[in-house]
Write a protein that holds these residues in place. Structure first.
Motif, PDB file in Angstrom:
ATOM      1  N   ASP A  91     -27.356 -11.166  48.518  1.00  5.12           N
ATOM      2  CA  ASP A  91     -28.480 -11.767  47.785  1.00  5.12           C
ATOM      3  C   ASP A  91     -28.835 -13.123  48.382  1.00  5.12           C
ATOM      4  O   ASP A  91     -30.013 -13.434  48.620  1.00  5.12           O
ATOM      5  CB  ASP A  91     -28.126 -11.937  46.304  1.00  5.12           C
ATOM      6  CG  ASP A  91     -28.126 -10.632  45.536  1.00  5.12           C
ATOM      7  OD1 ASP A  91     -28.540  -9.602  46.109  1.00  5.12           O
ATOM      8  OD2 ASP A  91     -27.719 -10.641  44.361  1.00  5.12           O
ATOM      9  N   CYS A  93     -32.259 -14.311  50.300  1.00  2.68           N
ATOM     10  CA  CYS A  93     -33.059 -15.419  49.761  1.00  2.68           C
ATOM     11  C   CYS A  93     -33.290 -16.499  50.814  1.00  2.68           C
ATOM     12  O   CYS A  93     -34.404 -16.993  50.981  1.00  2.68           O
ATOM     13  CB  CYS A  93     -32.361 -16.024  48.546  1.00  2.68           C
ATOM     14  SG  CYS A  93     -32.458 -15.010  47.081  1.00  2.68           S
ATOM     15  N   VAL A 103     -40.552 -14.772  45.118  1.00  2.00           N
ATOM     16  CA  VAL A 103     -39.146 -14.568  45.490  1.00  2.00           C
ATOM     17  C   VAL A 103     -38.338 -14.579  44.197  1.00  2.00           C
ATOM     18  O   VAL A 103     -38.099 -15.644  43.618  1.00  2.00           O
ATOM     19  CB  VAL A 103     -38.623 -15.651  46.448  1.00  2.00           C
ATOM     20  CG1 VAL A 103     -37.207 -15.291  46.919  1.00  2.00           C
ATOM     21  CG2 VAL A 103     -39.553 -15.831  47.632  1.00  2.00           C
ATOM     22  N   VAL A 138     -34.804 -13.285  42.089  1.00  2.00           N
ATOM     23  CA  VAL A 138     -33.433 -12.829  42.254  1.00  2.00           C
ATOM     24  C   VAL A 138     -32.841 -12.554  40.880  1.00  2.00           C
ATOM     25  O   VAL A 138     -32.963 -13.375  39.962  1.00  2.00           O
ATOM     26  CB  VAL A 138     -32.571 -13.887  42.983  1.00  2.00           C
ATOM     27  CG1 VAL A 138     -31.160 -13.356  43.213  1.00  2.00           C
ATOM     28  CG2 VAL A 138     -33.215 -14.276  44.298  1.00  2.00           C
ATOM     29  N   LEU A 167     -38.124 -20.097  44.632  1.00  2.00           N
ATOM     30  CA  LEU A 167     -37.061 -19.219  44.157  1.00  2.00           C
ATOM     31  C   LEU A 167     -37.105 -19.096  42.629  1.00  2.00           C
ATOM     32  O   LEU A 167     -37.103 -20.094  41.914  1.00  2.00           O
ATOM     33  CB  LEU A 167     -35.699 -19.755  44.593  1.00  2.00           C
ATOM     34  CG  LEU A 167     -34.472 -18.967  44.114  1.00  2.00           C
ATOM     35  CD1 LEU A 167     -34.489 -17.556  44.683  1.00  2.00           C
ATOM     36  CD2 LEU A 167     -33.189 -19.694  44.497  1.00  2.00           C
ATOM     37  N   CYS A 190     -34.971 -17.503  39.596  1.00  2.00           N
ATOM     38  CA  CYS A 190     -33.702 -16.907  39.162  1.00  2.00           C
ATOM     39  C   CYS A 190     -33.242 -17.651  37.917  1.00  2.00           C
ATOM     40  O   CYS A 190     -33.031 -18.857  37.989  1.00  2.00           O
ATOM     41  CB  CYS A 190     -32.646 -16.998  40.262  1.00  2.00           C
ATOM     42  SG  CYS A 190     -31.062 -16.236  39.839  1.00  2.00           S
TER      43      CYS A 190
END
Length: 414
Positions: free
Chosen positions: A293, A297, A309, A311, A338, A340
Motif C-alpha cells: 500500500d 501511494c 488517491v 487508501v 492522500l 486515508c
C-alpha cells in the motif's frame, strides 16, 4: 372481494432477471449481436426541462430483453415498444428520431421534453462497431431524408500531455478536460474546457446527424486489491461512469465474470502498472499488504497527476503514511492529495459492502465537484408550461387515468 381475486394468492416465487447496466454501448452491441440478429439502441439525444435521464443515457433493446435504462417509467416503456417494432418490421427504417413531451403525452410528473434516437444494428455493422470499441474516439451516425444511414468513427487527437509536453490543466481537471478539435467533427467540441458527450444536428438538406464522444464520460480508475472490500466495490462501480482496472497478484481472487467496465489484471509487479496509467486516474489502494500500500501511494503521489488517491485504513494508518512520506522526501503539496481513511464520512460500519458504498459515493462527489468547477452542464433548459402539461388540465393527463385504474384495483381487493 370477488372470487377471481381470492383465487390469486400472493407469491414469493421469482423467475425474473436482473436489469443489467450499460457501460460502453458499442461493446455491448457487439456482444448482443452474437446472440441476436439485430438490436436497437435507444439514446436520449436531447432533454429539456426535468427528465428521468440526461442526454447521453441509452439502453439496448433486443428480442430477449433490454440492457441499460433511459429512466424507466412510461418513457422507457414507450421507447421499448418502438424499438421492438423496429426489430419485427422489415420495412422499419434503421434510424428513428422521436420527440416526446413527458407530461402531456406520457403523463410523467417530471414533465420535460426528450428526443430519442433509435438506431438498429445488425451483423453488417460489426466492422464500424469494432472501431467504436477502441478508446478515445467519436461516433458519427447520419440519416438522410430517404432513410439511408451513414456511420463512421474518428479517433480524436492526442492531448498535449499525451504528446509529452507535460503542460495542461490540474490533475483533477485533466480527466474531464477538453481534447483538441477533430477536423472531421468540428461542431462537437467547444473551445472551452469540458466536451459535450453528444450533439444532434439537423441540416437544411434534411439530414439528421448524431455526433458522440465515446470517451468523454468515462473516468479511469485503478483499483489495487481483490480482497473482500475490492470484491464488494467492483459490482457497485459496474453501473457508474468509470473504466476500472482491477489489479491483484492473486489470480484466484479475480473473477472471470467481471462487469463490462472492469478489466482484471493479475500481476506480481503492481507498481509497473503505474507506467500505463493515464493522467487524471483515480487510484484506490486496498491490497493485503501495508508495505505494498505504501509503495503504491508513494509512487502515485510522486507522479503528481492523480485525480484521486484513496487508501483503505484507519486515521492512524493515514497519519503514519503521511509521516513516512515526509521523511522519504515528499513535500507537503505532494502528500496533500492522500485520502486515508477512504470513503465518505458518517458511515461507521466496517462491513465490506458498506465500505464499498462509501468509496463509490466519495468518487461520485469528486466527479460532481470537478464538473461543477468546469461548468459542465448537468441540468437542461426550462420549458414553457404548454410543453409540460395538457392544455385540458389534470383530468386529461394520462397519469390521472392510470392513477384511477390503480385506485380502483386496490379498492376491489378490500
Amino acid at each position: 372481494m370477488s372470487a377471481a381475486m381470492q383465487a390469486q394468492p400472493l407469491s414469493t416465487a421469482s423467475n425474473g432477471r436482473w436489469l443489467a447496466p450499460l457501460n460502453h454501448w458499442p461493446r455491448a452491441v457487439l456482444a448482443a449481436l452474437q446472440r441476436e440478429a439485430a438490436v436497437v439502441r435507444v439514446l436520449v439525444a436531447s432533454a429539456r426541462g426535468s427528465a428521468p435521464r440526461e442526454a447521453g443515457a441509452c439502453m439496448l433493446v433486443g428480442r430477449d430483453g433490454l440492457r441499460g435504462t433511459i429512466g424507466g417509467g412510461y418513457l422507457e416503456w414507450e421507447a421499448q415498444r418502438a424499438a421492438l417494432a423496429m426489430l419485427t418490421s422489415v420495412d422499419a427504417p434503421a434510424v428513428q428520431v422521436r420527440k416526446l413531451i413527458l407530461g402531456a403525452e406520457l403523463g410523467q410528473c417530471c414533465g420535460g421534453v426528450v428526443e430519442l434516437w433509435l438506431e438498429r444494428f445488425t451483423a453488417m455493422d460489426e466492422a464500424v462497431l469494432r472501431q467504436a470499441a477502441t478508446p478515445n474516439c467519436y461516433w458519427r451516425s447520419s440519416v438522410k431524408p430517404d432513410g439511408q444511414v451513414e456511420r463512421d468513427v474518428t479517433r480524436y487527437p492526442l492531448s498535449p500531455r499525451e504528446r509529452g509536453s507535460g503542460e495542461g490543466p490540474s490533475p483533477q481537471k485533466r480527466a474531464h478536460s477538453e481534447v483538441a478539435r477533430s477536423p472531421s467533427s468540428p461542431t462537437l467540441l467547444p473551445s472551452s474546457e469540458g466536451r459535450p458527450a453528444l450533439q444532434l444536428i439537423r441540416s437544411d438538406d434534411g439530414n439528421c446527424t448524431l455526433l458522440e464522444d465515446l470517451g468523454g464520460n468515462t473516468l479511469p480508475v485503478h483499483l489495487y486489491g481483490a480482497g473482500h472490500v475490492g470484491q464488494a466495490l467492483v459490482p457497485v462501480l459496474a453501473g457508474l461512469p468509470y473504466a476500472v482496472r482491477w489489479i491483484d497478484a492473486r489470480a484466484e481472487l479475480l473473477p472471470a465474470d467481471v462487469p463490462d467496465n472492469v478489466t482484471p489484471l493479475c500481476t506480481a509487479f503492481p507498481l509497473q502498472t503505474l507506467r500505463e496509467a493515464a493522467p487524471g486516474t483515480h487510484y484506490i489502494v486496498m491490497t493485503h499488504d501495508h508495505a505494498l500500500d505504501y509503495a503504491l501511494c508513494r509512487a502515485i503521489l510522486e507522479r503528481g497527476d492523480a485525480a484521486f488517491v484513496g487508501v483503505i485504513g484507519s486515521h492512524s494508518k493515514g497519519a503514519r503514511f503521511r509521516s513516512r512520506l515526509a521523511r522519504d522526501g515528499l513535500s507537503a503539496a505532494q502528500i496533500a492529495p492522500l485520502v486515508c481513511p477512504i470513503g465518505i464520512a458518517g458511515i461507521p460500519s466496517k462491513l465490506p459492502a458498506a465500505i464499498a458504498v462509501g468509496i463509490a459515493a466519495q468518487l461520485l462527489q469528486l466527479t460532481t465537484e470537478i464538473r461543477a468547477e468546469l461548468k459542465t452542464p448537468l441540468l437542461e433548459t426550462p420549458l414553457h408550461p404548454v410543453e409540460t402539461c395538457s392544455v385540458d388540465g389534470c383530468k386529461a393527463c394520462p397519469q390521472a387515468e392510470r392513477t384511477a385504474r390503480h385506485l380502483a384495483k386496490d379498492a376491489s381487493l378490500q
